[in-house]
Design a protein around this motif. Structure first.
Motif: not given
Length: 463
Positions: A316-318, A324-325, A327, A330-331
């Motif tokens: 969960d980069r953000d 992320d998959h 989202d 994702p950023d």
């Protein structure tokens, strides 16, 4: 005589190697030993004299070697039948002459006897494993020198068992001759014959040679232990091999002879992680982080994660709580309700519309005045901050002219804005446009200022 001794010695060896158990199971028996012949005990009719003479060994004729062989077959219920062969040499013979019976040395008077007998043993009645008295009756044929005759026999004896199959046997048999003038080489005198020897019993089948007869042996083809009815226990864990699921490795009875090295209640042969305590649901493997993925399949065994990601948490980069998959942004942090993308706020919508009102077109055309490009670029910037938001671009004109002219003009102007935004990178799927002509005025078309405000572009967020 020397060859006869060798024959008897061979019989002893063979019997000793073959013997294993008791009469009912090993019905054959061989007895070898020495015999003594007493011709005096029969020369008196007084029973007490005979009984007293029974113990006078000085009257006995004894051959100093193995001198008799008895082979018998057990019949059951204490009865057995046998054949006895014996040899001796008579040097003390009590003959009958005018002065009465007297000792006499007839010289080299040979003795041979072949007898059949039926014995009854009291062993079962006495319930003894050691003391075994017996009675016998029978008959035979005896040779004394040149004389020979049949005899009727009766006697008694005792077996003293050292082991279940080897005994010391002593026996006394009275042989009554029907041709008894007590003349050497003419007839055969009635006499007493005493025997002492070693008895061996054998005959039962023991295929695997483990000392347990096949009929009692649950594993007759494999040497085993008496405690397991003849079955082996290779690993020595107290569970015989035929009941042991792991016969070569010591184990526990509760696991049918298999070990449980890690003590987790799952035997090693069913445990995919036999050296580490684990859970039955994972075939004995642990799940340290409790995420439902056993450690040996979990790429992140200390951090809970979904099975679909091999036990690791989704990235969960953000940091917005939407993996992320899933989202779509994702950023950029955003709520799960908006697929992880930020939701456009009312102030941003207002700002877009404020910008839209300042877009200027060349008169009667749908081309932009130079000052409008900076405004359009600001609209692009805001839209890119909300990459999943969809927008509708509405174009309007003032009331000057007819709808026939105004509607196409407003539609072309709205579309011109859309095309510019797409060229600057806004996804076309997020944009729609339409012209509405002079409809929905926001100011008075009777004034110059009002008509200016009505010539506008509105940007609406599509839900």
């Amino acid at each position: 005589m020397k060859h006869l001794n060798k024959l008897f010695a061979a019989a002893i060896l063979c019997a000793g190697l073959s013997a294993h158990a008791q009469d009912a199971d090993h019905p054959w028996a061989v007895t070898v030993g020495a015999n003594a012949v007493d011709t005096k005990i029969s020369t008196t009719s007084n029973f007490s004299n005979r009984l007293g003479g029974y113990f006078k060994t000085g009257n006995w004729n004894i051959l100093p070697s193995v001198s008799y062989l008895n082979v018998s077959r057990y019949l059951g219920d204490g009865f057995s039948v046998g054949v006895v062969g014996s040899v001796n040499k008579i040097e003390k013979f009590y003959k009958n002459d005018k002065q009465g019976y007297e000792v006499y040395n007839p010289g080299d008077l040979s003795y041979y006897g072949i007898d059949a007998e039926i014995k009854y043993s009291f062993k079962e009645i006495l319930k003894s494993r050691v003391i075994d008295p017996f009675l016998l009756v029978g008959g035979g044929y005896t040779f004394m020198g040149d004389a020979s005759t049949g005899t009727a026999n009766g006697g008694l004896g005792l077996n003293f068992w050292f082991t279940p199959n080897i005994a010391l046997t002593v026996q006394s048999t009275y042989k009554h001759s029907f041709d008894d003038s007590r003349t050497p080489d003419v007839d055969v005198a009635s006499h007493m014959q005493h025997f002492a020897g070693i008895r061996f019993q054998f005959g039962g089948k023991d295929t695997d040679g483990d000392g347990i007869l096949d009929k009692y042996d649950e594993c007759p083809d494999v040497p085993g232990l008496a405690e397991f009815n003849g079955c082996p226990d290779t690993d020595g864990d107290g569970i015989p091999d035929h009941l042991d699921e792991c016969p070569d490795v010591p184990g526990l009875a509760e696991f049918n002879g298999c070990p449980d090295t890690d003590g987790d209640g799952i035997p090693d042969h069913l445990d995919e992680c036999p050296d580490v305590p684990g859970l039955a649901e994972f075939n004995g493997c642990p799940d340290t982080d409790g995420d439902g993925v056993p450690d040996h399949l979990d790429e992140c065994p200390d951090v809970p994660g979904p099975k679909e990601n091999k036990g690791c948490p989704w990235p969960d980069r953000d940091g917005d709580g939407v993996p992320d998959h899933l989202d779509k942004c994702p950023d950029v942090p955003g709520p799960a309700s908006n697929n992880g993308c930020p939701e456009i706020k009312e102030e941003q919508v207002k700002q877009l519309n404020d910008y839209g009102k300042t877009i200027l077109f060349n008169t009667g055309k749908y081309t932009f005045q130079e000052s409008s490009y900076a405004v359009l670029d600001n609209i692009v910037r805001i839209m890119n901050e909300y990459p999943t938001a969809k927008f509708h671009i509405a174009g309007y004109t003032d009331s000057t002219g007819s709808d026939k002219i105004n509607i196409p003009l407003s539609d072309n102007r709205a579309n011109a804005v859309k095309v510019y935004l797409i060229e600057k990178g806004v996804d076309s799927s997020r944009l729609s446009s339409q012209g509405y002509g002079s409809a929905n005025p926001i100011a008075d078309n009777k004034t110059v200022k009002g008509r200016e405000l009505n010539r506008r572009v509105e940007i609406q967020v599509k839900k």
